[in-house]
Design a protein around this motif. Structure first.
Motif, short mmCIF file in Angstrom:
data_model
loop_
_atom_site.label_atom_id
_atom_site.label_comp_id
_atom_site.label_asym_id
_atom_site.label_seq_id
_atom_site.Cartn_x
_atom_site.Cartn_y
_atom_site.Cartn_z
N LEU A 60 -110.95 -44.93 89.59
CA LEU A 60 -109.60 -45.30 90.01
C LEU A 60 -108.55 -44.75 89.05
O LEU A 60 -107.43 -44.43 89.46
CB LEU A 60 -109.47 -46.82 90.09
CG LEU A 60 -110.29 -47.52 91.21
CD1 LEU A 60 -110.14 -49.03 91.08
CD2 LEU A 60 -109.85 -47.04 92.59
N CYS A 61 -108.90 -44.66 87.74
CA CYS A 61 -107.95 -44.18 86.72
C CYS A 61 -108.11 -42.69 86.45
O CYS A 61 -107.56 -42.17 85.46
CB CYS A 61 -108.13 -44.97 85.44
SG CYS A 61 -107.82 -46.73 85.60
N ASN A 62 -108.93 -42.02 87.24
CA ASN A 62 -109.13 -40.58 87.06
C ASN A 62 -109.75 -40.27 85.69
O ASN A 62 -109.35 -39.34 85.00
CB ASN A 62 -107.82 -39.82 87.25
CG ASN A 62 -108.05 -38.33 87.49
OD1 ASN A 62 -109.13 -37.94 87.98
ND2 ASN A 62 -107.07 -37.52 87.17
N ILE A 63 -110.75 -41.09 85.31
CA ILE A 63 -111.42 -40.94 84.00
C ILE A 63 -112.89 -40.67 84.26
O ILE A 63 -113.51 -41.28 85.13
CB ILE A 63 -111.23 -42.20 83.13
CG1 ILE A 63 -109.75 -42.37 82.76
CG2 ILE A 63 -112.11 -42.12 81.87
CD1 ILE A 63 -109.46 -43.65 82.04
N VAL A 64 -113.44 -39.74 83.47
CA VAL A 64 -114.84 -39.35 83.60
C VAL A 64 -115.59 -39.76 82.31
O VAL A 64 -115.10 -39.51 81.20
CB VAL A 64 -114.98 -37.84 83.84
CG1 VAL A 64 -116.45 -37.45 83.92
CG2 VAL A 64 -114.25 -37.44 85.11
N PHE A 65 -116.78 -40.38 82.48
CA PHE A 65 -117.65 -40.70 81.34
C PHE A 65 -118.63 -39.56 81.11
O PHE A 65 -119.35 -39.16 82.05
CB PHE A 65 -118.44 -41.99 81.59
CG PHE A 65 -117.57 -43.23 81.62
CD1 PHE A 65 -116.76 -43.55 80.54
CD2 PHE A 65 -117.56 -44.08 82.72
CE1 PHE A 65 -115.97 -44.69 80.56
CE2 PHE A 65 -116.78 -45.21 82.75
CZ PHE A 65 -115.96 -45.51 81.66
N ASP A 66 -118.67 -39.03 79.85
CA ASP A 66 -119.61 -37.96 79.47
C ASP A 66 -120.55 -38.54 78.41
O ASP A 66 -120.18 -38.67 77.24
CB ASP A 66 -118.84 -36.75 78.94
CG ASP A 66 -119.76 -35.56 78.74
OD1 ASP A 66 -120.92 -35.64 79.19
OD2 ASP A 66 -119.33 -34.57 78.11
N ALA A 67 -121.76 -38.91 78.81
CA ALA A 67 -122.70 -39.61 77.92
C ALA A 67 -123.79 -38.65 77.43
O ALA A 67 -124.35 -37.89 78.22
CB ALA A 67 -123.31 -40.80 78.63
N TYR A 68 -124.09 -38.72 76.09
CA TYR A 68 -125.17 -37.94 75.47
C TYR A 68 -126.10 -38.93 74.74
O TYR A 68 -125.73 -39.50 73.72
CB TYR A 68 -124.61 -36.93 74.47
CG TYR A 68 -123.71 -35.88 75.10
CD1 TYR A 68 -124.26 -34.73 75.66
CD2 TYR A 68 -122.33 -36.05 75.12
CE1 TYR A 68 -123.43 -33.77 76.24
CE2 TYR A 68 -121.52 -35.10 75.70
CZ TYR A 68 -122.06 -33.95 76.26
OH TYR A 68 -121.25 -33.02 76.83
#
Length: 751
Positions: free
Chosen positions: A620-628
């Motif tokens: 909804l907030c146009n945020i992407v999670f990039d998990a390593y």
């Protein structure tokens, strides 16, 4: 015992010991000297005896030659007076010839075969006797041969008249015209001029009378004397007796054949032999000394030991008397000198007593300039300085007493429990707060090692104590403790060492603060923050639920319209229902209060659940999670719900810092020392350094609708998990939150 008496006693004791040593040395020296003198005296006496023996032997030989000459003249005279034929001779003629010749005994002998018979004699007792010594005498004494006669002398004899011994000599005269032999016999006492000379054994008696210590004088022939010898001592000394008799002169009443034979053998080697022994119950000194002229013989001298011992006793008595007198004089003088020397000491002692009673004003009157006078001056100076120091000490004592009362009041009235233990773990001191917190009375706790630490934390507590003893500083830590009633309480413990003046740790002090009320307050704050978070997540959750519901409604309408059951549609509807159930379950876990319970979890799964929960809101907030996530297991001991609350707070703050959207990078990696590192980095507006310093303060926030409790609660949770939370940020660049947590040992070793 006074010092004066002790000093006098010490001096007297030293002098007494010296006198005893002197007496011992004098006794030893006297023994050695007397022994040496006696031995020298015996040597000298033996030399005198040897000289007398030599002289007597020569005198006897001289007397013998005189007798032979006189008898020779008498034989010639008798031959001129008597007829040639024995038948023509009468006894009267023989007596007249003997009287004219001056010979007391004259005999006429005739030969009958190989024997000689006395036919006429002036001594009627000899008439008719057979002379058995004719051949022996002839062999023994070389005959003096002349053309018209023969004359020879027989061996000398010893004649005993009463108690006196005399030399006796006989001679024989024969010629070719006579049918008989004239025999003349005379003794040395019949020579008026040589009567004394003939008494050759008198010198030993004279030496004994001149020296009463001489008990016996004996001569030994070393070639003949042994323990089996037959002792027969002649009364006349001459060279023949010295050669033929085992004991040629002297007496032998102090007899010890075995020892004397051994001593004679030793003396024969040229060494003087001295024996200290006892014979016939009498202590004697024997000397054996070799003499070489006129023939080798050994002189034995026996002396009485009593005069020597008497002399030593007299010297010892004199020494004891002198030492006793000296000791009495020393005792009196030392006591008197001690009194003189200790008079100044009594003044100093008086001053010391005054100082001991706290009277520093009076002083000693100093009249001497020696060491005692200097000591008195130093005592006066010491008294003055002590007076000054005592005044300062009283002031310092009052200050210390006030400070002690202040500190005791502070310690006893503080709300934190304080207790001190020695290095063996025994309690040495507690305050009132300790009694109230743990329930132990002071008398009950002192000197004991109380079970304040739960059993499962014993190993951890031992490690902390070892770190403390090794010199490391320990920060305040939250842990659990056990009261007397067995109740577990949450506390904050600060432990510090107590060192002596040398820097050595002597005890350990612990300050324990009850964290029960504070933990309850923090729990309320966490719940409040959790409710706030739940409210903020409600819209996202509603949106996340609405999407599956819309899908379900559409498929259900399709089923009604077609009046057919499509299996594929049913599977999709079931998956959407499972998604709704998962979202609601995660939401309930976050919102529902739960008891704190640490379990083993893999941090990757916890983060995955949180990301799934926030994923819809992030879209909804146009945020992407990039998990390593790392490939190794990242298992930790944690309270899952609390860690989820921390990660939600951090991710929610990151999302709020990016109103225009962006990327949030989540990195999970393993570090050294069994540590797990979680890094959450956003691309938001950043935080200034001034604001970073205030983060974590209660109710501090820069948001319009923030409570200021999220970061504080998160820090508390991470600290309760023995971890750290660090925030780094740059304005207009972004913020990075680094969380470090300890790994389980098994997990770390497996990784």
């Amino acid at each position: 015992m006074s010092v004066k008496t002790k000093l006098s006693f010490m001096i007297s004791t030293i002098v007494f010991i010296l006198l005893i040593l002197n007496m011992i040395l004098n006794e030893y020296s006297t023994r050695i000297n007397l022994k040496s003198e006696v031995e020298m005296s015996m040597m000298s006496i033996s030399q005198q005896i040897a000289a007398n023996v030599m002289q007597n032997a020569k005198e006897n030989e001289f007397v013998q030659s005189v007798l032979v000459d006189k008898l020779k003249m008498a034989s010639f005279s008798a031959a001129s007076q008597l007829p040639l034929d024995i038948k023509d001779i009468t006894s009267t003629q023989l007596a007249q010839a003997a009287a004219l010749s001056g010979v007391p005994t004259m005999s006429l002998l005739t030969k009958n075969g190989n024997d000689l018979h006395i036919v006429y004699s002036t001594n009627p007792a000899e008439l008719g006797n057979l002379s058995s010594t004719w051949q022996e005498r002839k062999v023994i004494n070389s005959a003096q041969k002349e053309p018209s006669y023969q004359f020879w002398a027989g061996p000398e004899e010893v004649s005993m008249l009463g108690a006196n011994a005399h030399l006796a000599q006989e001679t024989f005269y024969a010629d070719a015209n006579r049918n008989y032999i004239i025999r003349c016999y005379m003794e040395s006492d019949q020579l008026s001029d040589y009567r004394k000379i003939a008494q050759t054994n008198e010198f030993s008696n004279e030496m004994k009378s001149g020296n009463p210590t001489i008990l016996e004088i004996t001569g030994f022939n070393p070639a003949l004397f042994n323990k089996d010898s037959i002792i027969s001592i002649p009364s006349i000394i001459n060279s023949k007796q010295l050669q033929e008799r085992p004991v040629p002169f002297g007496t032998y009443s102090f007899k010890d054949l075995n020892d004397d034979a051994q001593s004679v053998t030793e003396a024969l080697r040229g060494k003087a032999v001295i024996r200290y022994t006892s014979i016939n119950g009498r202590a004697v000194i024997k000397s054996f000394i070799l003499m070489k002229e006129p023939t080798p013989y050994v002189v034995r001298l026996v002396m009485d030991k009593k005069p020597l011992m008497r002399l030593m006793d007299e010297q010892r008595s004199n020494q004891v008397f002198i030492s006793t007198v000296l000791l009495i004089i020393v005792v009196i003088c030392s006591y008197w000198l001690s009194d003189i020397l200790l008079r100044p000491v009594r003044s100093i002692l008086w001053k010391v007593n005054e100082v001991s009673l706290g009277r520093f004003e009076s002083s000693i009157e100093v009249k001497r300039k020696d060491e005692l006078g200097q000591l008195a001056q130093r005592v006066n100076a010491m008294s003055k300085n002590l007076g000054i120091y005592m005044t300062k000490l009283k002031m310092a004592f009052e200050e210390n007493r006030s400070m002690k009362e202040y500190l005791e009041s502070f310690i006893n009235h503080t709300t934190d429990a304080i207790h001190v233990v020695d290095l063996d773990g025994r309690i040495t001191q507690v305050n009132r707060a300790f009694e109230q917190l743990f329930g132990y009375e002071t008398e009950e706790a002192l000197g004991r090692s109380l079970p304040l630490v739960p059993e499962h934390l014993d190993k951890e507590e031992e490690q902390k104590m070892e770190c403390l003893k090794s010199g490391k500083l320990l920060t305040a830590r939250e842990t659990l403790r056990v009261t007397k009633s067995g109740e577990w309480i949450s506390v904050s413990v600060t432990t510090s060492p107590i060192r002596d003046k040398h820097g050595e740790i002597r005890a350990i002090a612990s300050i324990t603060r009850d964290m029960t009320s504070r933990n309850k307050m923090e729990e309320l704050l966490r719940r409040s923050e959790k409710l706030t978070t739940v409210g903020q997540l409600a819209a996202g959750v509603a949106h996340e639920i609405r999407n599956p519901l819309t899908t379900l409604r559409g498929f259900l309408q399709l089923q009604l319209q077609t009046s057919k059951l499509n299996t594929r549609h049913v599977e999709i509807m079931l998956s959407e229902l499972d998604r709704i159930n998962l979202i609601v379950g995660e939401f309930l876990i976050l919102a529902k209060p739960q008891a704190t319970r640490f379990v083993e979890k893999d941090i990757r799964f916890i983060l995955g659940d949180v990301i799934s929960l926030l994923d819809s809101q992030a879209h909804l907030c146009n945020i992407v999670f990039d998990a390593y996530f790392c490939d190794e297991e990242c298992r930790i001991s944690c309270e899952e719900n609390q860690l989820k609350q921390v990660f939600i707070n951090v991710l929610k703050n990151a999302m709020e810092a990016m109103p225009s959207g962006g990327m949030i990078t989540i990195d999970v990696s393993l570090q050294e020392a069994q540590q797990l590192r979680i890094s959450i980095m956003d691309e938001g507006i950043g935080i200034s350094e001034e604001k970073i310093a205030k983060l974590g303060d209660p109710f501090y926030t820069d948001k319009d609708k923030g409570t200021g409790l999220g970061i504080m609660v998160s820090q508390r949770i991470i600290q309760s998990h023995q971890g750290t939370l660090e925030i780094k940020s740059k304005v207009d660049v972004g913020t990075t939150v680094i969380i470090t947590l300890p790994l389980l040992k098994e997990a770390g070793s497996d990784a």
